[in-house]
Design a protein around this motif. Structure first.
Motif, PDB file in Angstrom:
ATOM      1  N   GLU A  96      46.958  -1.268  46.291  1.00  0.00           N
ATOM      2  CA  GLU A  96      45.385  -0.872  46.665  1.00  0.00           C
ATOM      3  C   GLU A  96      44.431  -1.502  45.359  1.00  0.00           C
ATOM      4  N   GLN A  97      44.951  -1.490  44.151  1.00  0.00           N
ATOM      5  CA  GLN A  97      44.066  -1.977  43.178  1.00  0.00           C
ATOM      6  C   GLN A  97      44.028  -3.431  42.859  1.00  0.00           C
ATOM      7  N   ILE A  98      45.054  -4.043  43.374  1.00  0.00           N
ATOM      8  CA  ILE A  98      45.364  -5.543  43.262  1.00  0.00           C
ATOM      9  C   ILE A  98      45.141  -6.298  44.580  1.00  0.00           C
ATOM     10  N   SER A  99      44.705  -5.598  45.677  1.00  0.00           N
ATOM     11  CA  SER A  99      44.574  -6.212  46.840  1.00  0.00           C
ATOM     12  C   SER A  99      44.145  -7.733  46.826  1.00  0.00           C
ATOM     13  N   GLY A 103      45.192 -13.670  47.297  1.00  0.00           N
ATOM     14  CA  GLY A 103      44.591 -14.862  47.055  1.00  0.00           C
ATOM     15  C   GLY A 103      44.220 -15.327  48.487  1.00  0.00           C
ATOM     16  N   LEU A 104      44.118 -14.554  49.506  1.00  0.00           N
ATOM     17  CA  LEU A 104      44.153 -14.928  51.053  1.00  0.00           C
ATOM     18  C   LEU A 104      42.436 -14.905  51.098  1.00  0.00           C
ATOM     19  N   GLY A 105      41.654 -14.317  50.556  1.00  0.00           N
ATOM     20  CA  GLY A 105      40.119 -14.543  50.682  1.00  0.00           C
ATOM     21  C   GLY A 105      39.738 -15.964  50.309  1.00  0.00           C
ATOM     22  N   LEU A 128      46.153 -17.882  63.735  1.00  0.00           N
ATOM     23  CA  LEU A 128      45.900 -17.134  65.018  1.00  0.00           C
ATOM     24  C   LEU A 128      44.232 -16.862  64.752  1.00  0.00           C
ATOM     25  N   LEU A 129      43.866 -16.437  63.633  1.00  0.00           N
ATOM     26  CA  LEU A 129      42.445 -16.113  63.225  1.00  0.00           C
ATOM     27  C   LEU A 129      41.525 -17.491  63.284  1.00  0.00           C
ATOM     28  N   VAL A 130      42.083 -18.662  62.517  1.00  0.00           N
ATOM     29  CA  VAL A 130      41.463 -20.031  62.577  1.00  0.00           C
ATOM     30  C   VAL A 130      41.289 -20.242  64.234  1.00  0.00           C
ATOM     31  N   ALA A 131      42.080 -20.179  64.812  1.00  0.00           N
ATOM     32  CA  ALA A 131      41.857 -20.669  66.273  1.00  0.00           C
ATOM     33  C   ALA A 131      40.700 -19.848  66.888  1.00  0.00           C
ATOM     34  N   GLU A 132      40.661 -18.657  66.438  1.00  0.00           N
ATOM     35  CA  GLU A 132      39.545 -17.942  67.092  1.00  0.00           C
ATOM     36  C   GLU A 132      38.128 -17.892  66.457  1.00  0.00           C
ATOM     37  N   VAL A 133      38.097 -18.105  65.063  1.00  0.00           N
ATOM     38  CA  VAL A 133      36.779 -17.789  64.329  1.00  0.00           C
ATOM     39  C   VAL A 133      36.569 -19.013  63.416  1.00  0.00           C
ATOM     40  N   GLY A 134      37.335 -19.851  63.142  1.00  0.00           N
ATOM     41  CA  GLY A 134      37.269 -20.903  62.207  1.00  0.00           C
ATOM     42  C   GLY A 134      37.753 -20.610  60.853  1.00  0.00           C
ATOM     43  N   PRO A 135      37.797 -21.417  60.016  1.00  0.00           N
ATOM     44  CA  PRO A 135      38.707 -21.045  58.557  1.00  0.00           C
ATOM     45  C   PRO A 135      37.991 -20.094  57.917  1.00  0.00           C
ATOM     46  N   LEU A 137      35.604 -17.584  58.252  1.00  0.00           N
ATOM     47  CA  LEU A 137      36.047 -16.170  58.926  1.00  0.00           C
ATOM     48  C   LEU A 137      37.291 -15.787  58.842  1.00  0.00           C
ATOM     49  N   ALA A 138      38.206 -16.774  59.053  1.00  0.00           N
ATOM     50  CA  ALA A 138      39.694 -16.474  59.116  1.00  0.00           C
ATOM     51  C   ALA A 138      40.169 -15.727  57.742  1.00  0.00           C
ATOM     52  N   ARG A 139      39.791 -16.801  56.715  1.00  0.00           N
ATOM     53  CA  ARG A 139      40.005 -16.262  55.270  1.00  0.00           C
ATOM     54  C   ARG A 139      39.320 -15.065  55.054  1.00  0.00           C
ATOM     55  N   GLU A 140      38.327 -14.716  55.390  1.00  0.00           N
ATOM     56  CA  GLU A 140      37.841 -13.261  55.165  1.00  0.00           C
ATOM     57  C   GLU A 140      38.278 -12.122  55.966  1.00  0.00           C
ATOM     58  N   ARG A 141      38.767 -12.500  57.149  1.00  0.00           N
ATOM     59  CA  ARG A 141      39.357 -11.312  57.944  1.00  0.00           C
ATOM     60  C   ARG A 141      40.854 -11.228  57.107  1.00  0.00           C
ATOM     61  N   ALA A 142      41.631 -12.182  56.897  1.00  0.00           N
ATOM     62  CA  ALA A 142      42.752 -11.868  56.411  1.00  0.00           C
ATOM     63  C   ALA A 142      42.421 -11.158  55.066  1.00  0.00           C
ATOM     64  N   ALA A 143      41.721 -11.519  54.208  1.00  0.00           N
ATOM     65  CA  ALA A 143      41.378 -10.533  52.988  1.00  0.00           C
ATOM     66  C   ALA A 143      41.090  -9.072  53.483  1.00  0.00           C
ATOM     67  N   LEU A 144      40.087  -8.939  54.593  1.00  0.00           N
ATOM     68  CA  LEU A 144      39.857  -7.660  54.822  1.00  0.00           C
ATOM     69  C   LEU A 144      40.994  -6.958  55.274  1.00  0.00           C
ATOM     70  N   LEU A 145      41.771  -7.666  56.035  1.00  0.00           N
ATOM     71  CA  LEU A 145      42.986  -6.801  56.499  1.00  0.00           C
ATOM     72  C   LEU A 145      43.741  -6.371  55.246  1.00  0.00           C
ATOM     73  N   VAL A 146      44.065  -7.105  54.455  1.00  0.00           N
ATOM     74  CA  VAL A 146      44.772  -6.629  53.099  1.00  0.00           C
ATOM     75  C   VAL A 146      44.007  -5.582  52.152  1.00  0.00           C
ATOM     76  N   THR A 147      42.819  -5.430  52.371  1.00  0.00           N
ATOM     77  CA  THR A 147      41.912  -4.497  51.760  1.00  0.00           C
ATOM     78  C   THR A 147      42.123  -3.270  52.536  1.00  0.00           C
ATOM     79  N   PHE A 148      41.812  -3.208  53.845  1.00  0.00           N
ATOM     80  CA  PHE A 148      42.150  -2.250  54.674  1.00  0.00           C
ATOM     81  C   PHE A 148      43.275  -1.587  54.815  1.00  0.00           C
TER      82      PHE A 148
END
Length: 187
Positions: A96-99, A103-105, A128-135, A137-148
């Protein structure tokens, strides 16, 4: 390594004192961390690599054409299984401290993920995310997945360590967490 894991989980990655880690490990030489791992960062990397290796034994690369929920479940399941042991719970509190370390974001996954099943799972998720929202937002969402994910698991680990009653059993918690994360990514 176990002494470092305990201290990083309890005192924080930045707050843990190397002298305390050395003492907890029963070492007499204050430079033991430097000798064995090179530095605090080297010790942290060794802890991460150890747990990634253990989790990879239980991970599977999602099959071609897997949907978003299936890929999220593949990432979440073995990670949530760390809640079953004290060492795993400590590791989740560290993660959690080093999410942001993933480097995904930034679009540059940490080298520690190279060649791992988790790395392959995260690439599938990214595709999958790039296909839906572009690169971007895909990076942002992947980083948020790790954070959540790391936040939810670390909170459950802290709650268990404090002896608080869990609202959901492990299987129901994992199912719920996968549902929530998949829905957030698909939003």
């Amino acid at each position: 390594m176990r002494a470092g894991e305990r201290r990083f989980a309890r005192d924080g990655v930045r707050g843990a004192r190397l002298a305390d880690i050395v003492r907890d490990a029963g070492q007499g030489n204050d430079s033991a961390v430097g000798y064995h791992f090179g530095s605090r960062q080297g010790l942290l990397r060794a802890i991460v690599e150890q747990h990634l290796t253990e989790m990879d034994r239980r991970r599977e690369v999602p099959p071609e054409g897997a949907d978003l929920r299936a890929v999220v479940a593949a990432v979440v399941g073995p990670t949530a299984d760390l809640l079953r042991t004290e060492e795993g719970r400590d590791f989740l509190r560290i993660m959690e401290q080093i999410s942001d370390w993933s480097g995904l974001g930034a679009g540059r996954p940490n080298a520690v993920l190279a060649g791992t099943v988790l790395g392959a799972q995260l690439r599938s998720l990214g595709d999958l995310l790039v296909a839906e929202v572009g690169p971007v937002l895909a990076r942002e969402r992947a980083a948020l997945l790790v954070t959540f994910l790391t936040g939810a698991l670390a909170e459950r680990a802290r709650s268990r360590a404090a002896g608080r009653r869990q609202r959901l059993n492990h299987a129901d918690f994992v199912t719920h967490l996968v549902d929530v994360l998949a829905a957030a990514l698909a939003a």
